[in-house]
Design an enzyme around this catalytic site. Structure first.
Site, PDB file in Angstrom:
ATOM      1  N   LYS A  54       1.075  -1.021   0.394  1.00 31.94           N
ATOM      2  CA  LYS A  54      -0.272  -0.307   0.103  1.00 31.94           C
ATOM      3  C   LYS A  54       0.806   1.274   0.548  1.00 31.94           C
ATOM      4  O   LYS A  54       0.399   2.112  -0.733  1.00 31.94           O
ATOM      5  CB  LYS A  54      -0.890  -0.021   1.172  1.00 31.94           C
ATOM      6  CG  LYS A  54      -2.094  -0.699   1.078  1.00 31.94           C
ATOM      7  CD  LYS A  54      -2.939  -1.298   2.452  1.00 31.94           C
ATOM      8  CE  LYS A  54      -3.904  -1.899   2.133  1.00 31.94           C
ATOM      9  NZ  LYS A  54      -4.384  -2.521   3.933  1.00 31.94           N
ATOM     10  N   GLN A  98      -5.385  -1.294   9.307  1.00 33.15           N
ATOM     11  CA  GLN A  98      -4.867  -2.891   9.315  1.00 33.15           C
ATOM     12  C   GLN A  98      -5.499  -3.550  10.447  1.00 33.15           C
ATOM     13  O   GLN A  98      -5.725  -3.647  11.233  1.00 33.15           O
ATOM     14  CB  GLN A  98      -3.633  -2.901   9.065  1.00 33.15           C
ATOM     15  CG  GLN A  98      -3.638  -4.761   7.983  1.00 33.15           C
ATOM     16  CD  GLN A  98      -3.671  -4.101   7.323  1.00 33.15           C
ATOM     17  OE1 GLN A  98      -3.637  -2.920   6.220  1.00 33.15           O
ATOM     18  NE2 GLN A  98      -4.139  -5.586   6.064  1.00 33.15           N
ATOM     19  N   ASP A 121     -11.575   2.342   4.279  1.00 28.93           N
ATOM     20  CA  ASP A 121     -12.060   1.367   4.244  1.00 28.93           C
ATOM     21  C   ASP A 121     -13.821   1.318   4.098  1.00 28.93           C
ATOM     22  O   ASP A 121     -13.774  -0.122   3.423  1.00 28.93           O
ATOM     23  CB  ASP A 121     -11.352   0.602   5.679  1.00 28.93           C
ATOM     24  CG  ASP A 121     -10.043   0.196   5.331  1.00 28.93           C
ATOM     25  OD1 ASP A 121     -10.062  -1.223   4.527  1.00 28.93           O
ATOM     26  OD2 ASP A 121      -9.431  -0.348   6.305  1.00 28.93           O
TER      27      ASP A 121
HETATM   28  N1  GUN Z   1      -7.082  -7.064   6.070  1.00 26.58           N
HETATM   29  C1  GUN Z   1      -7.795  -7.392   5.031  1.00 26.58           C
HETATM   30  N2  GUN Z   1      -8.504  -6.521   3.868  1.00 26.58           N
HETATM   31  C2  GUN Z   1      -8.540  -5.464   5.044  1.00 26.58           C
HETATM   32  C3  GUN Z   1      -9.148  -4.373   3.991  1.00 26.58           C
HETATM   33  O1  GUN Z   1      -9.615  -4.294   3.129  1.00 26.58           O
HETATM   34  N3  GUN Z   1      -8.824  -3.026   4.805  1.00 26.58           N
HETATM   35  C4  GUN Z   1      -8.302  -3.465   5.861  1.00 26.58           C
HETATM   36  N4  GUN Z   1      -7.773  -2.593   6.987  1.00 26.58           N
HETATM   37  N5  GUN Z   1      -7.801  -4.702   7.397  1.00 26.58           N
HETATM   38  C5  GUN Z   1      -7.545  -5.230   5.986  1.00 26.58           C
END
Ligand code: GUN
Length: 300
Positions: A54, A98, A121
């Site tokens: 990311k 995350q 998100d």
């Molecule tokens: N962990 C797995 N997929 C995601 C996601 O799309 N966003 C976040 N914040 N954590 C994750």
């Protein structure tokens, strides 16, 4: 018949190009650089890989990336204080914590402490409610990526039968809301669904998001259906050598590709779309925060 392969890698590259063009415009015309803050608590290896990826892609499209790596034993109050600081920081337009979080942290409390306008998100209860009532919201990245691929392939989704296998807050539920928003007839199926194969066989669109390797075989698929495989599962691959592994989806690709009209591969299908949509959401959040018109085609 062999299905059309929906190339998420190429599609995601196109989204990133659009994001980069919008970032450039925001910089030159408005003097604003969109910024994305990513918070990682602990050292889960898969999460570390995602967060690195990311950060790298954020910088590649010209945005500012702020990474906050916290110790696995970080007290909840410290994490909430960091989020409060990011909420107040005008250089930060998107915040992502995350998941999963270590078990001593209350995930709902943490997510709901993020400013909904910066919740790239789309997990905050305000955004969940806005999406469910058809109002402008931040849309969860993976379902948004699936929707974009479906719209690109089908044009209109109106009237199509869609079955979402999986009911998670991250994928299944928001995916169902998005498909409903595009006038599909939507069924959400899950591990307790009776006659799951028959339910899936009714679908013009199948979204597999259960996290079980190769669970959906080709003979569950209606001939010509579009299959979107959200699963990313690592399984042993002794054919590649001792101790080797490979990635597979929730769909048994080799049998499904013979029946479906179109299908996403794993890897290279939905996976690359998730981060591309995160970058798109950050640009959208930045435009909204500054009262600017948001770019076309980067949200639902
Ligand atoms: N962990 C797995 N997929 C995601 C996601 O799309 N966003 C976040 N914040 N954590 C994750």
């Amino acid at each position: 018949m062999t299905a059309t392969i929906l190339d998420g890698k190429a599609f995601a590259a196109g989204i990133r190009t659009q994001v980069a063009a919008n970032v450039e415009r925001l910089k030159t015309e408005n003097g604003i650089t969109p910024g994305l803050a990513v918070v990682l608590v602990g050292e889960d290896p898969a999460s570390q890989v995602y967060v690195r990826s990311k950060g790298k892609q954020t910088v590649e499209v010209g945005m500012n990336s702020y990474e906050h790596k916290l110790d696995v034993e970080t007290p909840e109050a410290d994490l909430l204080a960091l989020i409060e600081q990011l909420n107040a920081d005008p250089a930060v337009h998107g915040i992502l914590v995350q998941l999963p979080l270590p078990s001593h942290l209350n995930e709902d409390l943490v997510i709901n402490s993020i400013d909904p306008a910066k919740d790239v998100d789309g997990f905050h209860i305000s955004n969940v409610g806005l999406l469910g009532t058809g109002q402008k919201s931040m849309v969860p990245c993976t379902p948004l990526g699936c929707l974009m691929m479906l719209r690109e392939h089908h044009g209109s989704l109106s009237g199509l039968d869609a079955v979402v296998v999986g009911r998670s807050n991250i994928v299944g539920k928001p995916m169902a809301q998005l498909l409903l928003g595009d006038s599909c007839t939507v069924t959400i199926a899950h591990s307790r669904t009776k006659d799951l194969p028959d339910v899936v066989r009714r679908a013009d669109i199948v979204i597999a998001a259960v996290g079980r390797p190769q669970m959906v075989p080709g003979d569950w698929i209606k001939p010509g259906a579009t299959v979107i495989d959200v699963g990313i599962n690592r399984i042993p691959a002794p054919e590649k050598g001792e101790g080797k592994t490979r990635l597979v989806g929730d769909v048994d690709f080799d049998t499904a590709v013979e029946v479906a009209g179109a299908i996403t591969p794993v890897p290279g299908g939905v996976g690359p779309m998730t981060i591309a949509c995160l970058l798109a959401n950050t640009v959208t959040a930045c435009c909204r925060a500054n009262g600017l018109a948001e770019p076309e085609g980067l949200t639902a």
